[in-house]
Design a protein around this motif. Structure first.
Motif, mmCIF file in Angstrom:
data_model
loop_
_atom_site.group_PDB
_atom_site.id
_atom_site.type_symbol
_atom_site.label_atom_id
_atom_site.label_comp_id
_atom_site.label_asym_id
_atom_site.label_seq_id
_atom_site.Cartn_x
_atom_site.Cartn_y
_atom_site.Cartn_z
ATOM 1 N N ILE A 11 0.918 -1.273 -0.086
ATOM 2 C CA ILE A 11 -0.251 -0.073 0.098
ATOM 3 C C ILE A 11 0.949 1.279 -0.071
ATOM 4 C CG2 ILE A 11 -1.769 1.233 1.354
ATOM 5 C CD1 ILE A 11 -2.604 -1.441 2.408
ATOM 6 N N GLY A 12 0.562 2.221 -0.984
ATOM 7 C CA GLY A 12 1.515 3.445 -0.942
ATOM 8 C C GLY A 12 0.497 4.378 -0.120
ATOM 9 N N ILE A 13 1.250 5.233 0.605
ATOM 10 C CA ILE A 13 0.687 6.234 1.355
ATOM 11 C C ILE A 13 1.174 7.608 1.111
ATOM 12 C CG2 ILE A 13 0.216 7.083 3.891
ATOM 13 C CD1 ILE A 13 0.251 4.082 4.712
ATOM 14 N N ILE A 72 -3.023 2.941 -3.546
ATOM 15 C CA ILE A 72 -2.544 4.365 -2.865
ATOM 16 C C ILE A 72 -3.747 4.994 -2.001
ATOM 17 C CG2 ILE A 72 -1.882 6.679 -3.430
ATOM 18 C CD1 ILE A 72 -0.468 5.638 -6.013
ATOM 19 N N THR A 73 -3.325 5.352 -0.795
ATOM 20 C CA THR A 73 -4.103 6.247 -0.152
ATOM 21 C C THR A 73 -3.406 7.424 0.511
ATOM 22 O OG1 THR A 73 -5.952 6.122 1.643
ATOM 23 C CG2 THR A 73 -3.823 5.049 2.098
ATOM 24 N N PHE A 74 -3.954 8.170 1.411
ATOM 25 C CA PHE A 74 -3.308 9.389 1.754
ATOM 26 C C PHE A 74 -3.789 9.844 3.060
ATOM 27 C CE2 PHE A 74 -7.183 10.136 -1.085
ATOM 28 C CZ PHE A 74 -7.959 10.601 -0.385
ATOM 29 N N GLU A 75 -3.041 10.622 3.689
ATOM 30 C CA GLU A 75 -3.140 10.960 5.071
ATOM 31 C C GLU A 75 -3.686 12.366 5.238
ATOM 32 O OE1 GLU A 75 0.320 11.422 7.806
ATOM 33 O OE2 GLU A 75 1.030 13.068 6.557
ATOM 34 N N PHE A 76 -3.704 13.240 4.123
ATOM 35 C CA PHE A 76 -3.913 14.692 4.253
ATOM 36 C C PHE A 76 -4.885 14.817 2.912
ATOM 37 C CE2 PHE A 76 -0.825 16.698 1.263
ATOM 38 C CZ PHE A 76 -0.252 15.571 0.794
ATOM 39 N N ARG A 94 -7.347 5.536 -3.359
ATOM 40 C CA ARG A 94 -8.701 5.429 -2.349
ATOM 41 C C ARG A 94 -8.378 6.128 -1.089
ATOM 42 N NH1 ARG A 94 -11.221 -0.573 -3.160
ATOM 43 N NH2 ARG A 94 -12.341 -0.253 -5.092
ATOM 44 N N PRO A 95 -9.390 7.185 -0.796
ATOM 45 C CA PRO A 95 -10.522 7.266 -1.257
ATOM 46 C C PRO A 95 -10.571 8.298 -2.817
ATOM 47 C CG PRO A 95 -10.468 8.263 0.760
ATOM 48 C CD PRO A 95 -9.044 7.548 0.401
ATOM 49 N N GLY A 96 -11.570 8.032 -3.512
ATOM 50 C CA GLY A 96 -11.503 8.714 -4.734
ATOM 51 C C GLY A 96 -11.290 10.334 -4.817
ATOM 52 N N ARG A 97 -11.490 10.903 -6.246
ATOM 53 C CA ARG A 97 -11.158 12.088 -6.373
ATOM 54 C C ARG A 97 -12.504 12.947 -5.857
ATOM 55 N NH1 ARG A 97 -7.402 13.380 -11.064
ATOM 56 N NH2 ARG A 97 -7.101 15.455 -10.067
ATOM 57 N N ARG A 98 -13.710 12.311 -5.924
ATOM 58 C CA ARG A 98 -14.853 12.871 -5.598
ATOM 59 C C ARG A 98 -14.818 13.495 -3.936
ATOM 60 N NH1 ARG A 98 -20.558 12.150 -5.691
ATOM 61 N NH2 ARG A 98 -21.514 14.315 -4.810
#
Lengths: 359, 359
Positions: A11-13, A72-76, A94-98
């Motif tokens: 998983i990419g963060i 890929i996910t993100f923290e911000f 994920r979550p997506g662009r919307r």
């Protein structure tokens, strides 16, 4: 990706702060390895298998990152659009662009919430000083002028106590698009951490009651002071927001409690500081829940098995470490940040006590 | 080192299996970074800041490792003496050599326990076939011939049902020093996870009841079936062992429950599989407790806030993952091992239920 990413996947963060760090640890518990993308100092790199240190403008680094991970996910939420474009062409994000485009812009977010029929603070779009003066006429003072984008922890906000302050306040926006928000007369603030996965399964943790100081969260307490019907309202509306966004992952929904209704303050499309109590109050915490949601695993049961007060350790709160280490019911979570700075979140402590009956 | 290693320091861990991995995660929670030393495959490297991949004979790699960390600990007891010599000259190693030399050799361990007045299985030193035959005369059959060193999970052991089997059993030791152990007529097995720090502070977790199959731990259950006085005896004797060894860190003490007494089976100078339940049953688990002990921080309170059954996931138990992920009270801990093999520990699950009154 509607398939499940089996344990063993990578998983990419995006982002290597404390949220990325705790996501990486939770992913490891489920057997995933993680790769952090972070231009600056990176507490998360210490608990991840890999770290790309590059800017969000470095398209070649972004491509390499995306090709080395399964998801890929993100923290911000303030990820530049160009970076997202580069990533989504190579790998599911994920979550997506919307959810990102909605929460990145206070105006879009408020309009989205209004469309769902949810209460928000009164607001007006402000593109000029004339707009601001008209907005003050309609909303009244005190009010807060906020940049539409890139605000967090009270940054990018100016309080307007009187319309004479409008011009100075507008100048402080330095041309950035802004909105004026009216004040909400609330008794306290709560938040709901809601999770939703690709199958549309939704699960909420118990609402927490949040206390801020200087625009920064200080404590989150469960159980929150909510009637049974308020608690249900909070959970239902969080679920409605997640479903309307076709959301995948964990999201924080901040609510003002008023006599008439729960007023949505803001949504954060990520794990949330006010959900850190779940680490010691639930069998499956918000970080693992997020990983389960984005990988397509079944969501965990969010049931709470203890009362918890989460306290952020900010700046020189770290001087209290010796005493905190002696507290029998205190679970410490330090972020491994090299330097203590005023206003910097250095860690948190979850104080755990036996489950009380709902108040 | 009688000083405290402050959060921010770096801890070296010898061994990169699941115990090293969970130690690294616990160290991170307390703000430490970790560096793993492991010659082979290394699940722990995925959650550590650094990894030296080198053999225990590579003195130059050992030196480099020791010089880059503030403190060294280990996840297994069979560390070659020459490697320890190389390390201790550059960096404190905790727990110390006394515990290692005692637990590395079954004969030394049994003699140490006897000196403390603790009950053990009957045993005899076996250096020759004549020794073995004499030992069988004294102890009787059935009995187990075990190598004095380097045994784990039932390896290096031969059961002798009848003295006619002595010669074949002795040949299987292939010249390795061995002991003969008599059987203990026990009703069940329990273990105590005890922690002790440099100040002499001691703290035990509640004893767990352990079930083995094919020589491998399958489940650990708290509370264990023990009378109040047995529970106290178990804790007192574990504390006595830790103190006699001037032990620093977490240690597992395995006990046979017999009508007359608690019989010490063996001690393990490290975090222990039968203590994994503490991850979801206590505010501070055995891994954090070990890190606190070796860094000189105050020990955590070991109080249990839930009943837990820990089940090891071994080999193709991993096929049950989909069902385990659906269980509401099941906390999963997977080790991120690349390959499933028969008999290989792949993860564990802690099933958490509300605290029951002591049985």
């Amino acid at each position: 990706m509607n398939d499940v990413l089996a344990p063993g996947g990578r998983i990419g963060i995006l982002g290597g702060g404390q949220l990325g760090r705790m996501l990486a640890s939770a992913a490891a518990r489920l057997g995933y390895s993680t790769h952090i993308y972070e231009p600056g100092a990176c507490p998360a790199a210490d608990v991840a298998a890999d770290w790309t240190q590059a800017s969000y403008e470095d398209l070649s680094a972004l491509h390499g990152f995306a090709e080395g991970v399964d998801l890929i996910t993100f923290e911000f939420e303030n990820i530049p659009s160009s970076a997202l474009d580069a990533l989504v062409s190579a790998c599911p994000v994920r979550p997506g662009r919307r959810a990102l485009s909605t929460s990145q812009d206070r105006l879009v977010e408020k309009e989205f919430l209004s469309t769902l029929g949810l209460a928000t603070a009164p607001y007006r779009n402000v593109e000029s000083l004339a707009d601001l003066n008209a907005a003050i006429d309609q909303i009244g003072t005190p009010a807060i002028l906020k940049t539409r984008r890139f605000g967090y922890d009270g940054k990018g906000q100016v309080r307007i106590a009187d319309r004479a302050e409008a011009e100075v306040a507008f100048a402080q926006m330095a041309g950035a698009p802004a909105i004026l928000e009216g004040f909400v007369n609330f008794s306290h603030e709560v938040s709901v951490i809601v999770a939703r996965n690709a199958s549309g399964q939704v699960s909420c943790f118990d609402p927490a009651e949040n206390l801020h100081r200087d625009g920064i969260l200080r404590t989150s307490t469960v159980p929150a002071r909510l009637s049974n019907s308020q608690q249900q309202d909070a959970i239902l509306l969080a679920g409605r927001i997640a479903t309307a966004l076709d959301y995948i992952g964990v999201m924080g929904v901040e609510l003002f409690v008023t006599p008439g209704a729960l007023v949505v303050n803001e949504i954060a499309p990520r794990v949330h500081n006010s959900g850190h109590w779940t680490q010691n109050g639930c069998t499956i915490d918000q970080f693992e829940q997020h990983i389960r949601a984005i990988t397509g695993l079944p969501l965990g049961d969010g049931r709470r098995h203890a009362d918890v007060v989460m306290e952020n350790l900010i700046g020189d709160d770290m001087d209290r470490l010796p005493a905190l280490l002696e507290e029998p019911a205190a679970a410490l979570h330090l972020y491994g940040k090299a330097e203590v700075r005023a206003g910097r979140k250095m860690g948190h402590v979850n104080r755990v006590t036996p489950l009380s009956p709902r108040s």
